[in-house]
Design a protein around this motif. Structure first.
Motif, PDB file in Angstrom:
ATOM      1  N   ILE A  27       0.514  -1.222  -0.166  1.00  0.00           N
ATOM      2  CA  ILE A  27       0.188  -0.046   0.517  1.00  0.00           C
ATOM      3  C   ILE A  27       0.954   1.340   0.348  1.00  0.00           C
ATOM      4  CG2 ILE A  27      -1.432   1.395   1.236  1.00  0.00           C
ATOM      5  CD1 ILE A  27      -2.715  -1.170   2.563  1.00  0.00           C
ATOM      6  N   ASP A  28       1.881   1.143   0.858  1.00  0.00           N
ATOM      7  CA  ASP A  28       2.906   2.486   0.855  1.00  0.00           C
ATOM      8  C   ASP A  28       3.467   2.542  -0.513  1.00  0.00           C
ATOM      9  OD1 ASP A  28       3.928   4.242   2.430  1.00  0.00           O
ATOM     10  OD2 ASP A  28       6.637   3.474   2.063  1.00  0.00           O
ATOM     11  N   LYS A  29       3.777   1.336  -1.318  1.00  0.00           N
ATOM     12  CA  LYS A  29       4.399   1.469  -2.142  1.00  0.00           C
ATOM     13  C   LYS A  29       3.506   2.112  -4.297  1.00  0.00           C
ATOM     14  CE  LYS A  29       6.759  -1.331  -6.020  1.00  0.00           C
ATOM     15  NZ  LYS A  29       6.976  -2.823  -5.432  1.00  0.00           N
ATOM     16  N   THR A  30       2.095   1.567  -3.506  1.00  0.00           N
ATOM     17  CA  THR A  30       1.614   1.649  -5.115  1.00  0.00           C
ATOM     18  C   THR A  30       0.042   2.896  -4.891  1.00  0.00           C
ATOM     19  OG1 THR A  30      -0.032  -0.043  -3.773  1.00  0.00           O
ATOM     20  CG2 THR A  30       1.258  -0.400  -5.431  1.00  0.00           C
ATOM     21  N   LYS A  31       0.503   3.456  -2.778  1.00  0.00           N
ATOM     22  CA  LYS A  31      -0.819   4.351  -3.104  1.00  0.00           C
ATOM     23  C   LYS A  31      -2.413   3.759  -3.159  1.00  0.00           C
ATOM     24  CE  LYS A  31       2.662   6.625  -1.747  1.00  0.00           C
ATOM     25  NZ  LYS A  31       3.346   6.857  -0.025  1.00  0.00           N
ATOM     26  N   LEU A  62      -5.076   2.044   9.955  1.00  0.00           N
ATOM     27  CA  LEU A  62      -4.055   1.662   9.755  1.00  0.00           C
ATOM     28  C   LEU A  62      -3.520   2.390   8.042  1.00  0.00           C
ATOM     29  CD1 LEU A  62      -3.075  -1.995  10.784  1.00  0.00           C
ATOM     30  CD2 LEU A  62      -1.379  -0.050  11.149  1.00  0.00           C
ATOM     31  N   VAL A  63      -4.764   2.924   7.421  1.00  0.00           N
ATOM     32  CA  VAL A  63      -4.531   3.312   6.123  1.00  0.00           C
ATOM     33  C   VAL A  63      -5.666   4.645   6.248  1.00  0.00           C
ATOM     34  CG1 VAL A  63      -4.405   1.572   5.122  1.00  0.00           C
ATOM     35  CG2 VAL A  63      -6.961   2.313   5.160  1.00  0.00           C
ATOM     36  N   ILE A  64      -5.715   5.343   5.415  1.00  0.00           N
ATOM     37  CA  ILE A  64      -6.190   6.664   4.725  1.00  0.00           C
ATOM     38  C   ILE A  64      -6.938   6.221   3.409  1.00  0.00           C
ATOM     39  CG2 ILE A  64      -6.359   9.227   5.271  1.00  0.00           C
ATOM     40  CD1 ILE A  64      -4.586   9.238   7.780  1.00  0.00           C
ATOM     41  N   VAL A  65      -8.162   7.107   3.320  1.00  0.00           N
ATOM     42  CA  VAL A  65      -8.430   6.813   1.974  1.00  0.00           C
ATOM     43  C   VAL A  65      -8.105   8.397   1.705  1.00  0.00           C
ATOM     44  CG1 VAL A  65     -10.075   6.303  -0.026  1.00  0.00           C
ATOM     45  CG2 VAL A  65      -9.041   4.258   1.975  1.00  0.00           C
ATOM     46  N   SER A  66      -7.723   8.357   0.208  1.00  0.00           N
ATOM     47  CA  SER A  66      -8.392   9.960   0.260  1.00  0.00           C
ATOM     48  C   SER A  66      -8.924  10.116  -1.288  1.00  0.00           C
ATOM     49  CB  SER A  66      -7.648  11.333   0.623  1.00  0.00           C
ATOM     50  OG  SER A  66      -6.439  11.141  -0.168  1.00  0.00           O
ATOM     51  N   SER A  67      -9.104  11.216  -2.023  1.00  0.00           N
ATOM     52  CA  SER A  67      -9.059  11.036  -3.360  1.00  0.00           C
ATOM     53  C   SER A  67      -7.861  10.876  -4.205  1.00  0.00           C
ATOM     54  CB  SER A  67     -10.196  12.764  -3.506  1.00  0.00           C
ATOM     55  OG  SER A  67      -8.819  13.748  -2.884  1.00  0.00           O
ATOM     56  N   THR A  68      -6.925  11.429  -3.396  1.00  0.00           N
ATOM     57  CA  THR A  68      -5.442  11.234  -4.141  1.00  0.00           C
ATOM     58  C   THR A  68      -5.352   9.693  -3.917  1.00  0.00           C
ATOM     59  OG1 THR A  68      -4.455  11.554  -2.566  1.00  0.00           O
ATOM     60  CG2 THR A  68      -5.062  13.315  -3.879  1.00  0.00           C
ATOM     61  N   THR A  70      -4.734   5.470  -1.583  1.00  0.00           N
ATOM     62  CA  THR A  70      -4.520   5.372   0.065  1.00  0.00           C
ATOM     63  C   THR A  70      -3.425   5.125   0.335  1.00  0.00           C
ATOM     64  OG1 THR A  70      -6.608   3.939  -0.553  1.00  0.00           O
ATOM     65  CG2 THR A  70      -4.941   3.090   1.370  1.00  0.00           C
ATOM     66  N   ASN A  71      -3.326   6.396   2.017  1.00  0.00           N
ATOM     67  CA  ASN A  71      -2.093   6.458   2.800  1.00  0.00           C
ATOM     68  C   ASN A  71      -1.516   6.006   3.980  1.00  0.00           C
ATOM     69  OD1 ASN A  71      -0.054   8.460   0.986  1.00  0.00           O
ATOM     70  ND2 ASN A  71      -2.385   8.712   0.965  1.00  0.00           N
ATOM     71  N   LEU A  72      -0.504   4.800   4.128  1.00  0.00           N
ATOM     72  CA  LEU A  72      -1.063   4.292   4.904  1.00  0.00           C
ATOM     73  C   LEU A  72      -0.742   6.010   6.426  1.00  0.00           C
ATOM     74  CD1 LEU A  72       2.012   1.866   5.284  1.00  0.00           C
ATOM     75  CD2 LEU A  72       0.047   1.901   5.918  1.00  0.00           C
ATOM     76  N   THR A  73      -1.315   5.364   7.846  1.00  0.00           N
ATOM     77  CA  THR A  73      -1.108   6.122   8.916  1.00  0.00           C
ATOM     78  C   THR A  73       0.110   6.651   9.248  1.00  0.00           C
ATOM     79  OG1 THR A  73      -1.828   4.922  10.597  1.00  0.00           O
ATOM     80  CG2 THR A  73      -3.667   6.253   9.340  1.00  0.00           C
ATOM     81  N   GLU A  74       0.114   7.207  10.046  1.00  0.00           N
ATOM     82  CA  GLU A  74       1.439   7.656  10.444  1.00  0.00           C
ATOM     83  C   GLU A  74       1.472   6.427  11.769  1.00  0.00           C
ATOM     84  OE1 GLU A  74       4.269  10.428  14.578  1.00  0.00           O
ATOM     85  OE2 GLU A  74       2.434  11.110  13.163  1.00  0.00           O
ATOM     86  N   TYR A  75       0.601   5.654  12.355  1.00  0.00           N
ATOM     87  CA  TYR A  75       1.029   4.903  13.449  1.00  0.00           C
ATOM     88  C   TYR A  75       1.859   3.421  12.823  1.00  0.00           C
ATOM     89  CZ  TYR A  75      -0.243   0.810  16.182  1.00  0.00           C
ATOM     90  OH  TYR A  75      -0.429  -0.784  16.802  1.00  0.00           O
ATOM     91  N   ALA A  76       0.899   3.296  11.628  1.00  0.00           N
ATOM     92  CA  ALA A  76       1.668   2.180  10.531  1.00  0.00           C
ATOM     93  C   ALA A  76       2.447   2.455  10.156  1.00  0.00           C
ATOM     94  CB  ALA A  76       0.099   1.963   9.348  1.00  0.00           C
TER      95      ALA A  76
END
Length: 292
Positions: A27-31, A62-68, A70-76
């Motif tokens: 997820i961090d790689k592909t967003k 663990l993840v945040i989904v937005s219009s741009t 999917t990104n990992l949260t700071e905790y993740a």
């Protein structure tokens, strides 16, 4: 019992295997969760359930989904960074062989490695549970068993290395003509050792005996016996060279297999253990072990 070939990590009392961390990396790689699922060769619903289950157990997003995307949260990101630190530590140690187990199996492997001039061996002599935990986390290459019942309980089939037996250790030299002469003696027990064979033998002969101390190591048991003329214990024949007053009164009744497991299915480790169980038998007899 299943021994993982990849690293697992405990977080807030919950054990997560490598699949969660591979998911976070993707997820961090592909967003993107869909692209991450494709990269991992799993369906998007499977990936989504994996994330949701982990979030529920951790009570953290663990993840945040937005219009741009999917990104990992700071905790993740923090737990992924910690995981990768352990992964790198494992990777850095691939040139060495790490062994964990009881004192007998570790000494067997140590002596054999010296005979074959293997200087890249790391030994962790520890209790059964710690050795199993290290194996489950993929932090060791070889898991040693001092007592075959330890492998049997978990339905594991390790490679047999050699045979050993127990001898009686006493403060002074004693004359013993039969097992019945052990009646009424006071003993020191080494917890989790093959001494269970000795206690079973004494019970089968309907002898009265008292276990007055239970200790965690043979070294402690030996020290107590050396300091008290009324105490006895049993030690492996392979370590009897360290003590002066021993008797083989129950050696035949306490013969057992010393074995080891190739935790990561490494081909070099497999070759080494096969040498130990076959061609090296003449060598290991010199250390007090018996032929298989």
């Amino acid at each position: 019992m299943s021994l993982n070939k990849k690293l697992s990590m405990e977080i807030s009392g919950n054990l997560f295997d490598y699949k969660l961390f591979d998911t976070l990396k993707a997820i961090d790689k592909t967003k993107s969760q869909r692209k991450a699922a494709k990269e991992l060769c799993i369906s998007h619903p499977v990936l989504n359930r994996r994330i949701l289950k982990a979030e529920e157990l951790l009570s953290e997003k663990l993840v945040i989904v937005s219009s741009t995307g999917t990104n990992l949260t700071e905790y993740a990101l923090n737990i992924l960074e910690e995981y990768e630190t352990y992964e790198n530590r494992l990777s850095d140690s691939t040139d060495s062989i790490t062994v964990a187990g009881g004192p007998i199996s570790c000494e067997f492997i140590r002596q054999l490695a010296q005979a074959y001039q293997m200087d890249n061996l790391k030994i962790i002599e520890t209790d059964k549970q710690t050795a199993f935990d290290l194996a489950n986390k993929g932090l060791i290459d070889i898991l040693g068993f001092d007592d075959p019942v330890q492998a049997y309980i978990y339905d594991i089939e390790p490679t047999p290395l050699g045979r050993d037996n127990l001898v009686l250790l006493s403060h002074d030299e004693v004359e013993l003509n039969s097992i019945s002469d052990l009646n009424g003696l006071k003993f020191v027990e080494v917890e989790g050792s093959a001494q269970r064979l000795a206690w079973t033998t004494l019970a089968n002969y309907d002898l009265d005996f008292d276990i007055v101390y239970v200790v965690n190591s043979y070294h402690e048991a030996i020290r107590l016996v050396e300091q008290n003329e009324n105490l006895y214990t049993f030690i492996n024949n392979s370590m009897a060279y360290t003590s002066q007053h021993t008797s083989n009164i129950i050696s035949k009744e306490t013969r057992h297999i010393i074995s080891a497991l190739n935790v990561k299915n490494n081909s070099f480790i497999e070759s080494f253990l096969n040498i130990a169980s076959h061609r090296a038998q003449k060598v290991t007899v010199n250390y007090g072990f018996e032929h298989l």
